[in-house]
Scaffold this motif. Structure first.
Motif, mmCIF file in Angstrom:
data_model
loop_
_atom_site.group_PDB
_atom_site.id
_atom_site.type_symbol
_atom_site.label_atom_id
_atom_site.label_comp_id
_atom_site.label_asym_id
_atom_site.label_seq_id
_atom_site.Cartn_x
_atom_site.Cartn_y
_atom_site.Cartn_z
ATOM 1 N N GLY A 54 0.813 -1.218 0.000
ATOM 2 C CA GLY A 54 0.000 0.000 0.000
ATOM 3 C C GLY A 54 0.844 1.264 0.000
ATOM 4 O O GLY A 54 0.539 2.211 0.724
ATOM 5 N N VAL A 55 1.918 1.265 -0.809
ATOM 6 C CA VAL A 55 2.805 2.429 -0.907
ATOM 7 C C VAL A 55 2.971 2.794 -2.384
ATOM 8 O O VAL A 55 2.513 2.074 -3.274
ATOM 9 C CB VAL A 55 4.188 2.145 -0.268
ATOM 10 C CG1 VAL A 55 4.047 1.847 1.223
ATOM 11 C CG2 VAL A 55 4.924 1.014 -0.985
ATOM 12 N N SER A 56 3.668 3.885 -2.651
ATOM 13 C CA SER A 56 3.918 4.278 -4.035
ATOM 14 C C SER A 56 4.968 3.355 -4.655
ATOM 15 O O SER A 56 5.774 2.734 -3.955
ATOM 16 C CB SER A 56 4.411 5.727 -4.096
ATOM 17 O OG SER A 56 5.735 5.814 -3.598
ATOM 18 N N LYS A 57 4.970 3.304 -5.977
ATOM 19 C CA LYS A 57 5.967 2.507 -6.689
ATOM 20 C C LYS A 57 7.382 3.020 -6.380
ATOM 21 O O LYS A 57 8.304 2.230 -6.200
ATOM 22 C CB LYS A 57 5.692 2.566 -8.194
ATOM 23 C CG LYS A 57 6.639 1.734 -9.017
ATOM 24 C CD LYS A 57 6.270 1.785 -10.490
ATOM 25 C CE LYS A 57 7.261 1.024 -11.331
ATOM 26 N NZ LYS A 57 6.922 1.055 -12.748
ATOM 27 N N ASP A 58 7.543 4.344 -6.292
ATOM 28 C CA ASP A 58 8.850 4.911 -5.966
ATOM 29 C C ASP A 58 9.318 4.465 -4.589
ATOM 30 O O ASP A 58 10.493 4.135 -4.400
ATOM 31 C CB ASP A 58 8.824 6.440 -6.037
ATOM 32 C CG ASP A 58 8.750 6.969 -7.458
ATOM 33 O OD1 ASP A 58 9.039 6.203 -8.408
ATOM 34 O OD2 ASP A 58 8.394 8.146 -7.624
ATOM 35 N N ASP A 59 8.408 4.469 -3.601
ATOM 36 C CA ASP A 59 8.776 4.020 -2.257
ATOM 37 C C ASP A 59 9.141 2.532 -2.253
ATOM 38 O O ASP A 59 10.089 2.120 -1.586
ATOM 39 C CB ASP A 59 7.644 4.280 -1.265
ATOM 40 C CG ASP A 59 7.518 5.743 -0.890
ATOM 41 O OD1 ASP A 59 8.457 6.522 -1.167
ATOM 42 O OD2 ASP A 59 6.469 6.116 -0.316
ATOM 43 N N ALA A 60 8.387 1.737 -3.009
ATOM 44 C CA ALA A 60 8.676 0.301 -3.083
ATOM 45 C C ALA A 60 10.039 0.066 -3.731
ATOM 46 O O ALA A 60 10.831 -0.749 -3.247
ATOM 47 C CB ALA A 60 7.581 -0.416 -3.869
ATOM 48 N N GLU A 61 10.334 0.796 -4.801
ATOM 49 C CA GLU A 61 11.618 0.639 -5.481
ATOM 50 C C GLU A 61 12.773 1.061 -4.575
ATOM 51 O O GLU A 61 13.803 0.382 -4.506
ATOM 52 C CB GLU A 61 11.632 1.459 -6.772
ATOM 53 C CG GLU A 61 12.849 1.233 -7.620
ATOM 54 C CD GLU A 61 12.770 1.895 -8.985
ATOM 55 O OE1 GLU A 61 13.789 1.854 -9.691
ATOM 56 O OE2 GLU A 61 11.719 2.452 -9.338
ATOM 57 N N SER B 23 10.087 -4.248 5.001
ATOM 58 C CA SER B 23 8.965 -3.631 5.720
ATOM 59 C C SER B 23 9.446 -2.542 6.675
ATOM 60 O O SER B 23 8.779 -1.523 6.853
ATOM 61 C CB SER B 23 8.142 -4.682 6.460
ATOM 62 O OG SER B 23 8.868 -5.243 7.525
ATOM 63 N N ARG B 24 10.606 -2.742 7.272
ATOM 64 C CA ARG B 24 11.189 -1.726 8.149
ATOM 65 C C ARG B 24 11.494 -0.450 7.354
ATOM 66 O O ARG B 24 11.243 0.664 7.825
ATOM 67 C CB ARG B 24 12.450 -2.289 8.810
ATOM 68 C CG ARG B 24 12.953 -1.514 9.994
ATOM 69 C CD ARG B 24 14.069 -2.215 10.775
ATOM 70 N NE ARG B 24 15.029 -2.978 10.000
ATOM 71 C CZ ARG B 24 15.044 -4.315 9.908
ATOM 72 N NH1 ARG B 24 14.154 -5.041 10.564
ATOM 73 N NH2 ARG B 24 15.957 -4.933 9.186
ATOM 74 N N GLU B 25 12.023 -0.590 6.154
ATOM 75 C CA GLU B 25 12.295 0.565 5.290
ATOM 76 C C GLU B 25 11.025 1.362 5.004
ATOM 77 O O GLU B 25 11.058 2.577 4.885
ATOM 78 C CB GLU B 25 12.921 0.123 3.959
ATOM 79 C CG GLU B 25 14.363 -0.275 4.036
ATOM 80 C CD GLU B 25 15.295 0.871 4.372
ATOM 81 O OE1 GLU B 25 15.027 2.025 3.975
ATOM 82 O OE2 GLU B 25 16.299 0.627 5.059
ATOM 83 N N LEU B 26 9.912 0.645 4.887
ATOM 84 C CA LEU B 26 8.633 1.300 4.574
ATOM 85 C C LEU B 26 7.859 1.710 5.823
ATOM 86 O O LEU B 26 6.893 2.468 5.723
ATOM 87 C CB LEU B 26 7.757 0.369 3.728
ATOM 88 C CG LEU B 26 8.271 0.057 2.328
ATOM 89 C CD1 LEU B 26 7.407 -1.025 1.690
ATOM 90 C CD2 LEU B 26 8.291 1.320 1.473
ATOM 91 N N GLY B 27 8.250 1.187 6.973
ATOM 92 C CA GLY B 27 7.492 1.453 8.195
ATOM 93 C C GLY B 27 6.127 0.787 8.171
ATOM 94 O O GLY B 27 5.159 1.305 8.724
#
Length: 142
Positions: free
Chosen positions: A31-38, A63-67
């Protein structure tokens, strides 16, 4: 001087490039942006590609990187991604067969994660290639 060997890569050569659908799928899964996932994938993939961290550790780092928490569906993500997007390039496999018949050794060198390496081997996509060097199996990236 005659060519004695030719090396091929997996992603974007022997099979379709699955990086774009990887980022799309990770973005949707978390549930994040493609840029955040990349960005998170780029920071988390090194150990996974080198085989120095297992899949569970990769997901924890990602998952830690994304919070964000790791979704239950994460453990089947790679298999689904491979099955849907990793299409064999018949033209490149045909080329490999032709040059092999001409006496040129064909091998594979690829930065690849363990679940994809397993799928590639199970599908017989490494048959006829020697050596087959996967980063996740030798502990180094190219």
């Amino acid at each position: 001087m005659a060519i004695k060997a030719m090396l091929f890569d997996i992603g974007g050569v022997l099979i379709a490039d699955i990086d774009p659908p990887t980022y799309d799928g990770l973005a949707k899964l978390f549930g994040v942006s493609k840029d955040d996932a990349e960005r998170a994938f780029s920071k988390s993939k090194l150990g996974f590609q080198k085989g120095t961290v297992d899949e569970e550790s990769f997901w924890e780092s990602f998952s830690r990187e994304l919070g964000k928490p790791v979704p239950r569906e994460a453990m089947t993500f790679w298999e689904g991604l491979y099955n849907e997007h990793a299409k064999k390039d018949a033209d490149v496999f045909g080329l490999a067969d032709r040059i092999r018949k001409a006496g040129v050794q064909t091998g594979i060198v690829s930065n690849i994660i363990p679940p994809t390496a397993q799928s590639v081997r199970e599908d017989g996509l490494t048959d006829g290639f020697e050596p087959v060097i996967f980063s996740c199996e030798v502990g180094y990236r190219k």
